[in-house]
Design an enzyme around this catalytic site. Structure first.
Site, PDB file in Angstrom:
ATOM      1  N   ASP A 269       0.848  -1.184   0.000  1.00  0.00           N
ATOM      2  CA  ASP A 269       0.000   0.000   0.000  1.00  0.00           C
ATOM      3  C   ASP A 269       0.887   1.239   0.000  1.00  0.00           C
ATOM      4  O   ASP A 269       2.118   1.131  -0.025  1.00  0.00           O
ATOM      5  CB  ASP A 269      -1.000  -0.013   1.154  1.00  0.00           C
ATOM      6  CG  ASP A 269      -0.399   0.367   2.500  1.00  0.00           C
ATOM      7  OD1 ASP A 269       0.849   0.470   2.608  1.00  0.00           O
ATOM      8  OD2 ASP A 269      -1.168   0.565   3.457  1.00  0.00           O
TER       9      ASP A 269
ATOM     10  N   ASP B  95      -4.984  -5.921   8.537  1.00  0.00           N
ATOM     11  CA  ASP B  95      -3.578  -5.811   8.918  1.00  0.00           C
ATOM     12  C   ASP B  95      -3.490  -4.940  10.152  1.00  0.00           C
ATOM     13  O   ASP B  95      -4.319  -4.051  10.361  1.00  0.00           O
ATOM     14  CB  ASP B  95      -2.748  -5.205   7.783  1.00  0.00           C
ATOM     15  CG  ASP B  95      -3.093  -3.742   7.532  1.00  0.00           C
ATOM     16  OD1 ASP B  95      -2.516  -2.862   8.199  1.00  0.00           O
ATOM     17  OD2 ASP B  95      -3.956  -3.476   6.671  1.00  0.00           O
TER      18      ASP B  95
END
Length: 439
Positions: A96, A262
């Protein structure tokens, strides 16, 4: 449900001697130190999340990687860089942008092309579209006609920018024939705004959507958003929670479409939280603080100012370590051990008040239960009582690894994980990892 562990280059030194508190003189950190997946012989997570902002660094937040590490990551790819072959189980890697690193900027500092190139060169399995995090949340904005008054144009522009970048990201991903699975990011400021973002992303063609900006939200607020999203989520659309754990609510989150998440919370709580440092059997225990004199700035100042005797501090530090060693061997009682621990605490933190601000009750519970003796993970099996000592990065980080392993095991015991990874029979890679973990 899958658990991805965000990477911030947290490794442990297998050569570290916990009794002598020394490490090998020939140790090289990146070559010799171990990632969490190299420590355990059974799974502790399903994959890693690697942020471009963490790798590159941005503004005052420097990179967690050296220049040579950054180059090697993009030259060799993440699977080789993180030595995934040493894991006893398959691991995936998600990339990301690390939107929190540039949250104060008007626009993200990267282009879509730069993000795509980063993901592809690192050989990630998943890639999250370029986004701009929204940290304002107000359910009142969902009232009819209230949004204009409650939410500023700048915040609404962030959502629009995130959606525009997601559209460009998906278009260029298809045109470029990239190998990783794309995720679109939904940012919002209320349940309905999140649902609107998810609906827009599905219309673009995304079937895997990451929900950003939810780290500061209370569990009830996350639940409200997920319930609103559920009304527009297509049956085949999976959701990923960026940076959110909430272990006690994972079953409910799974029911509401969360397929993965996460979080570094289990790792960070080991040495950041004031009380909840060690996970086991659904409980959280307080780690035993025996600070190193050299590692406690306040105590050092008192010693230099002549307010505290260095000789007394050294003596109590040694007595605490010895008492914990003897306690674990059954040669000291809880009361005897507690007395010396609290005596040292009153020296290095004299502002604590007995039975109020000190750790007496928390330490007593930790010592009475001695949870590390019941844990089956390699960290506790090797370190024994050292895993519960709040003292130095080598102990603290390993306790964080234990927390990650414990959370993952709890997920599978509740039927939330994929497959059945906790089997006594280990394959070759598992045996190799276990041998490395035990030196």
């Amino acid at each position: 449900m899958k658990f991805f562990l965000p990477d911030s280059q947290d490794l442990v030194d297998p050569s570290f001697d916990f009794e002598l508190e020394r490490r090998s003189m020939t140790r090289q950190r990146q070559r010799d130190d171990l990632y969490a997946h190299e420590v355990f012989s059974t799974p502790a997570f399903d994959g890693l999340l690697v942020s471009k902002g963490i790798v590159d660094g941005f503004g005052v937040l420097g990179s967690r990687y050296t220049l040579s590490q950054r180059r090697r990551l993009q030259r060799d790819g993440a699977p080789q860089f993180f030595r995934l072959d040493n894991a006893p189980y398959p691991l995936e890697i998600m990339g990301d942008c690390g939107a929190f690193t540039y949250v104060d900027e008007e626009e993200p500092p990267y282009s879509v092309d730069e993000v795509l190139a980063f993901y592809e060169s690192c050989r990630f399995h998943y890639g999250v579209s370029l986004d701009h995090v929204i940290l304002e949340f107000d359910p009142a904005a969902d009232a009819p006609g209230a949004e204009e008054d409650v939410i500023s144009p700048a915040i609404r522009a962030r959502q629009q920018l995130t959606l525009e970048r997601a559209r460009e990201f998906l278009r260029k991903h298809k045109a470029g024939g990239h190998s990783f699975k794309p995720l679109g990011v939904a940012q919002g400021w209320s349940p309905k705004s999140y649902a609107a973002a998810v609906k827009a992303l599905q219309k673009m063609g995304y079937d895997y959507i990451a929900l950003g900006g939810m780290v500061p939200l209370k569990t009830q607020e996350i639940r409200l958003c997920l319930e609103e999203i559920q009304a527009v989520r297509k049956p085949g659309t999976r959701l990923h929670l960026l940076g959110v754990t909430r272990p006690e609510h994972l079953q409910e989150f799974s029911r509401l479409g969360i397929a993965s998440f996460d979080s570094t919370s289990p790792l960070r709580q080991a040495f950041k939280d004031a009380r909840d440092n060690y996970y086991l059997d659904g409980h959280k225990y307080t780690a035993i603080r025996i600070p190193q004199i050299e590692g406690n700035p306040d105590l050092q100042k008192k010693i230099f100012a002549g307010q505290v005797s260095q000789e007394s501090a050294r003596r109590l530090e040694r007595e605490c370590l010895e008492s914990m060693r003897l306690f674990d061997q059954g040669r000291r009682t809880v009361r005897q051990t507690l007395e010396v621990l609290l005596e040292y605490e009153r020296l290095y933190d004299p502002d604590t008040k007995p039975k109020r601000n000190d750790h007496a009750a928390a330490y007593e519970q930790t010592l009475e239960n001695a949870p590390w003796r019941r844990c089956a993970c390699e960290v506790c099996g090797k370190l024994k009582h050292h895993v519960i000592l709040f003292r130095g990065a080598e102990r603290n980080r390993r306790r964080g690894f234990h927390n990650i392993w414990t959370l993952y095991r709890q997920m599978h015991e509740r039927g939330l994980g994929e497959g059945s990874p906790f089997q006594e029979e280990m394959g070759p890679r598992a045996r190799r990892a276990k041998a490395r973990a035990h030196g």
